[in-house]
Each structure stands twice: as structure tokens, then as C-alpha cells.
Design an enzyme around this catalytic site. Structure first.
Site: not given
Lengths: 282, 282
Positions: A134, A176, A203
Site C-alpha cells: 500500500s 488498491h 489488492e
């Protein structure tokens, strides 16, 4: 074509977020397997996270399960801690350095120019694996995105960018990516400068960036690439801030586990082609 | 290259949803302006909507403001109503036929094979404008998407498709495209059959589909095109349902107000090129 962006012998692994940490550990397993022979200590850096006490134990458990002899849980809250000799020493002992998710601006603000970051770069040069998920993935390149609502992107100035950790050059990473519909962010960045490859990580998906600048997709999710090298036209330079950006011709790829991409050659690699390309490195 | 999909002389206008209905009416104004000379009655069909009584007055007010001599508000709730001679007569009087948003499956389920739909096709052939927003735009082609979560798309079978209203061929239309991050839906459709152009309409954006099969983007928002004609490879045929789809090479464009695209030539048209292309039609 010889690369103008030589990378260190160590692998970088950029993960799109929400990777499995408790079940099969598919991606984390591959991260750990990339550590150099005999270097089985892991440093987990939770600087990006606002809840390091919740995040660090998960990774400690996961890497321990995978066989790490020791997991160094490093919250590193401020620049003073990023300069501590003890922190640097733990990095130097580790074959895997892992950045958690959170806020990439917190990560660069605390780590930028620190002795810890210098130690991480040196570890990468010496063959260690540097991974991040992330925010920890988004921050890896020389330039990163740190803000920009996907629904409002493709309007001049909607994507906020600044210097990243400088661990890899020539590309920009977003995380994401499918789940938050961030295509417009990388489209806008591609229009601003078509030289840089846009890497959109879904993801539970990741890319390994190999020393020969080949990307290898791993995990159950998707890795989307937006290649603007052959951009034909865009109005972006003529617009006022906030106006709608037009784009003529970007190339889109969707990589799945085992597929790859040669960054310099701008070439998609199906499973067989990727194996051949990576065989030289092993 | 001569088109294998000849279209009627009338224009189709597909709108991405959330178009301005109360202020400048930028898109609705252009829809109304496309009506043939002297044919200033408008039929608004709210079949897709579950709240026709809330939606119809807005469009009645908007088109009245724009100069419609009469606005026929047609809720058309079921197949019996879609077959009524009075409804057909109102369509035949109208120079503009407008489909509201809602659920495109409700729209096709009620209108498919009806006398009202036949009348609409005949009006289009006679030069009337047929416009639709959101579900009303998605339903226009011969084949439409009616379901598929964007975050789960790019997995085999994630996008549900069926016959649309058959008013235009050779393309597929998705709405609320940037706002709901629907890129993956059109990517998946493009992998299933690369012949068909993916048209992703942002909110308060629209395309006019001209009789020469040139698209013209209008409105403040974006029109995204995903052109799979030069798709190099995909694993989609080899996968089990639910598995991740790989895609090598789709071409992406972002059109803004005044830019266009020649569907047959697969050519992006900047403002000047679009004007030249459309001059022949006027």
C-alpha cells in the site's frame, strides 16, 4: 536498449495492499524467499501506519511462520528515531526490509534523508529484498502520488505528487488500484510525462522488480500497467488548473500471477517469456 | 473502410448520468438542438426508473425551458403499456426521445420487442434524436452490461451482459465510468471480443453518435474509450469462471468536450479534426 536506470542486485517487491497475512501468505512467502542465502532476519517498518501497535504483531507472526530467525518491529515515529544507530544496526542485519501501509507522506517525511533510509539503500545494493504494501509500495519510486481522489482525477492538478524513497526509478506505483478505481490517477500522471510507466497494483497482488528491470506479477490479484510512451497528444499543458485532461493513446495491460513486463523494452511477457527472461538471473 | 454498421440519419446521444438538469442544461441543450427542424416535441421514457414520478417532472421542466412545445412524460411500467397505441403515437410526434436512468434490465425487459421500441427505431431512421442517461445510455447498443462490481471485474464471468435496445452496433457503453471506477468492466468485455469499442461515459459527459459513426464528446466530464482491436493476447478463454483475466495491449483514450473519435477508422479526433469530419454532415 541499455537501461538508464540501473537497479541494485536486490529485489524490490511492491504490494497493492490487503495481502494475506494470516492464511496462505502467498505474497509474503515469496518476499521472504527472495532474501539472500542465510540472511533470514526481517525488519518491518511501520512508519507509514497510524496504528503500528496493531500492524506490527501481524507481520511479526507472519514472517516468523515463514521461518525468519528474528523479526525487528520498527515503529519509527519521528526523524530522531529514524537516525538512531540501533535502528540502522537492525536494518543492516536484515535480509528482508518491509514497509507497512498507512500514509506514504508520513513515511517520506520521517525517513527522507535519514541514516535508516541510507542503510536500506545499501542493503538493497548488497542483495537484500525491500518490500512494501500500500503506502509502503507507493513510496518506493523516486516520485510518488500521495493524494488525489480517483473520481476527480483527469483534471489538471488533481493528483498530488512529490519525491518518494528513491529505491527504483522510471515508474510510478499506485495501490488498491482496481478496488478504488484509480486508473484516472495514472492516466493523468502519464499525460504529464509519458516517459514513466504507471504501475497499478490491485489488492493481494504485487510486482517483483528484478535487477534487469523486469516486472513479475505475483499473487491472486491484478497488476495493471499504463504505458504512455507512445502518447499521441494531450491538452494538459494548455489547460487551467482543474480543467479536464484529454489523452490520445495510452496502452493498458493487465498482468496476472506469473506474467511479466520488461520495462526498458516495453514488452509484455507471458509466463513462458517471463521464465526465459528471468532464467539468466538465477 | 466502409462501415458494416450503418446507422440511421438521426443522432444518438449517450450520457454518463448526473447531467445538469436545473442550471445551464449544457448537455440537454445540445440534445434538444439536434432535433430535426420543426420537430420540437419531446418524449421522456422513465421505464428504467423506480421513481418515475420524481424523475419525469425534472426533465419536463428542463425540456420546456429549452423550448419544447410539448413534453410527453411516459412512465411505461410494463409490457402492456409499451404496446399501447397512444404511447406509440406520442413517440411518432416527437423529435427527441429521451431515456432516463435507473435499471437497464428493467428498460429492456419492458421495451424489448414492443411497438414503442419499433416506433423509436423508425423515428431514429427518420432523423429524430434518441438520447439516454445512465441506464438509458448503457441500454442503447445491441449488447449491454447490466451488472458487475468494478472491484471484482477482470475475473472471468464477473460482468453480466445481454441484448440491449439495438439502436447502435459495434460498441458497448458504460456510465458513471470515472466516478465508479468501471475501467475493469470494459477491459473484461474487450478481452471477450476485441472487435467492439468500449465507451465509458463519465458523469455530466456524453457522446453524440453521428450518422457517419463519429463520436463527439460533449459536456464538462470525460468520455473514456477502451479500444481492444489490437489486443495482443489474453488468457480469458483458458480460465475457469472467477479466475483473473490477463490482458496484453488495449488502447486508452480520454476525450473532453469537442474532441471526437472515428469508430471505423479507430482514429482520435482533436477539435479541429472533428470539425472537419463533421462538416460534411451539416
Amino acid at each position: 536498449m541499455a537501461s538508464q536506470h540501473p537497479v541494485a542486485p536486490g529485489r524490490i517487491v511492491a504490494i497493492g495492499g490487503a495481502e494475506d497475512r494470516t492464511s496462505d501468505l502467498e505474497i509474503l512467502r515469496q518476499v521472504f524467499a527472495l532474501a539472500p542465502e542465510g540472511q533470514d532476519e526481517v525488519a518491518v517498518i511501520a512508519t507509514a501506519s497510524s496504528i503500528p501497535d496493531e500492524v506490527l504483531p501481524d507481520y511479526e507472526a507472519a514472517f516468523s511462520r515463514l521461518g525468519a530467525s528474528r523479526v525487528h518491529s520498527l515503529a519509527i515515529r519521528d526523524r530522531r528515531q529514524a537516525a538512531e544507530a540501533e535502528t540502522v544496526r537492525r536494518i543492516e542485519q536484515s535480509g528482508v526490509i518491509f514497509f507497512t501501509g498507512g500514509d506514504q507522506l508520513r513515511l517520506t517525511n520521517v525517513m527522507g534523508g535519514s541514516d535508516t533510509l541510507t542503510a536500506i539503500r545499501n542493503r538493497l545494493k548488497a542483495g537484500a529484498v525491500v518490500a512494501g504494501t500500500s503506502a509502503g509500495a507507493a513510496a518506493m519510486p523516486g516520485t510518488m502520488i500521495y493524494n488525489g481522489a480517483a473520481a476527480d482525477a483527469l483534471r489538471k492538478g488533481a493528483v498530488n505528487m512529490t519525491f518518494g524513497l528513491g529505491l527504483v526509478e522510471g515508474l510510478i506505483i499506485d495501490s488498491h488500484f482496481l478496488e478504488r478505481g484509480r486508473f484516472t490517477r495514472l492516466m493523468e500522471v502519464g499525460a504529464t510525462n509519458p516517459e514513466y510507466l504507471g504501475v497499478g497494483l490491485g489488492e493481494d497482488a504485487a510486482v517483483i522488480i528484478h535487477p534487469n528491470r523486469v516486472l513479475e506479477a505475483i499473487g491472486p490479484g491484478h497488476v495493471i500497467l499504463i504505458d504512455s510512451r507512445d502518447l499521441a497528444s494531450s491538452n494538459i499543458a494548455d489547460l487551467a488548473m482543474g480543467e479536464a485532461v484529454a489523452i490520445e493513446h495510452q496502452v493498458l495491460h493487465a498482468l496476472v500471477n506469473g506474467h511479466g513486463f520488461d520495462i526498458e523494452a516495453r514488452r509484455y511477457l507471458t509466463a513462458d517469456a517471463l521464465s526465459t527472461t528471468l532464467a539468466d538471473l538465477r
